[in-house]
Design a protein around this motif. Structure first.
Motif, PDB file in Angstrom:
ATOM      1  N   ALA A  54       0.837  -1.201   0.000  1.00 24.60           N
ATOM      2  CA  ALA A  54       0.000   0.000   0.000  1.00 24.60           C
ATOM      3  C   ALA A  54       0.873   1.251   0.000  1.00 24.60           C
ATOM      4  O   ALA A  54       0.609   2.201  -0.756  1.00 24.60           O
ATOM      5  N   VAL A  55       1.923   1.265   0.808  1.00 22.05           N
ATOM      6  CA  VAL A  55       2.841   2.396   0.839  1.00 22.05           C
ATOM      7  C   VAL A  55       3.515   2.561  -0.524  1.00 22.05           C
ATOM      8  O   VAL A  55       3.678   3.685  -1.007  1.00 22.05           O
ATOM      9  N   ASN A 109      -0.755   6.582  -6.503  1.00 19.18           N
ATOM     10  CA  ASN A 109      -2.092   5.989  -6.498  1.00 19.18           C
ATOM     11  C   ASN A 109      -2.693   6.199  -5.113  1.00 19.18           C
ATOM     12  O   ASN A 109      -2.302   5.541  -4.164  1.00 19.18           O
ATOM     13  N   HIS A 110      -3.645   7.120  -5.018  1.00 21.78           N
ATOM     14  CA  HIS A 110      -4.157   7.542  -3.718  1.00 21.78           C
ATOM     15  C   HIS A 110      -5.543   6.999  -3.386  1.00 21.78           C
ATOM     16  O   HIS A 110      -5.963   7.081  -2.246  1.00 21.78           O
ATOM     17  N   ALA A 114      -7.887  -2.611   6.762  1.00 22.07           N
ATOM     18  CA  ALA A 114      -7.253  -2.710   8.081  1.00 22.07           C
ATOM     19  C   ALA A 114      -5.830  -2.143   8.051  1.00 22.07           C
ATOM     20  O   ALA A 114      -5.422  -1.436   8.986  1.00 22.07           O
ATOM     21  N   ARG A 115      -5.079  -2.434   6.997  1.00 20.63           N
ATOM     22  CA  ARG A 115      -3.694  -1.946   6.921  1.00 20.63           C
ATOM     23  C   ARG A 115      -3.656  -0.437   6.749  1.00 20.63           C
ATOM     24  O   ARG A 115      -2.832   0.239   7.366  1.00 20.63           O
ATOM     25  N   LEU A 116      -4.552   0.115   5.930  1.00 23.53           N
ATOM     26  CA  LEU A 116      -4.579   1.562   5.756  1.00 23.53           C
ATOM     27  C   LEU A 116      -4.973   2.262   7.057  1.00 23.53           C
ATOM     28  O   LEU A 116      -4.397   3.297   7.404  1.00 23.53           O
ATOM     29  N   ARG A 117      -5.888   1.679   7.799  1.00 21.65           N
ATOM     30  CA  ARG A 117      -6.266   2.255   9.099  1.00 21.65           C
ATOM     31  C   ARG A 117      -5.093   2.222  10.067  1.00 21.65           C
ATOM     32  O   ARG A 117      -4.847   3.180  10.802  1.00 21.65           O
ATOM     33  N   VAL A 142       1.622   7.359   9.343  1.00 18.90           N
ATOM     34  CA  VAL A 142       2.343   7.171   8.082  1.00 18.90           C
ATOM     35  C   VAL A 142       1.519   7.686   6.906  1.00 18.90           C
ATOM     36  O   VAL A 142       2.073   8.229   5.946  1.00 18.90           O
ATOM     37  N   VAL A 143       0.204   7.532   6.965  1.00 16.01           N
ATOM     38  CA  VAL A 143      -0.675   8.043   5.915  1.00 16.01           C
ATOM     39  C   VAL A 143      -1.772   8.902   6.544  1.00 16.01           C
ATOM     40  O   VAL A 143      -2.047   8.809   7.745  1.00 16.01           O
TER      41      VAL A 143
END
Length: 94
Positions: free
Chosen positions: A37-38, A45-46, A64-67, A74-75
């Motif tokens: 994702a990073v 790609n957002h 889950a990973r983005l949260r 980090v994001v």
């Protein structure tokens, strides 16, 4: 060792052993879908659908990973549509 009172609270317990920025980074980014994702965010790609398509991540795991990446600083999520509510993800300075 006493915890720092000015430290930002985290959703995960502190890592055991010696304080280490590499171990802390691996704790946040060391999972396959988080790292991919990073990568996608770094490539520009957002939006969730593009990240999911380019990584092949299952939608629930990617969510889950983005949260978790957001909680770790980090994001950050930015709204791009109100109806329906939609968000983009962007890397922070961290």
């Amino acid at each position: 060792m006493t915890p720092h009172t000015d430290a930002k609270p985290t959703a995960t317990p502190p890592l055991p052993g010696r304080p280490c920025s590499i171990a802390a980074a691996l704790h946040v980014l060391g999972e396959k879908w988080a790292l991919l994702a990073v990568r996608e965010l770094f490539y520009g790609n957002h939006r969730f659908d593009r990240i999911a398509r380019n990584t092949g991540a299952p939608r629930d795991r990617l969510t889950a990973r983005l949260r978790a990446l957001e909680e770790a600083g980090v994001v950050e999520r930015r709204a791009y549509s109100e109806r329906p509510p939609r968000y983009e993800y962007h890397l922070t300075e961290a």
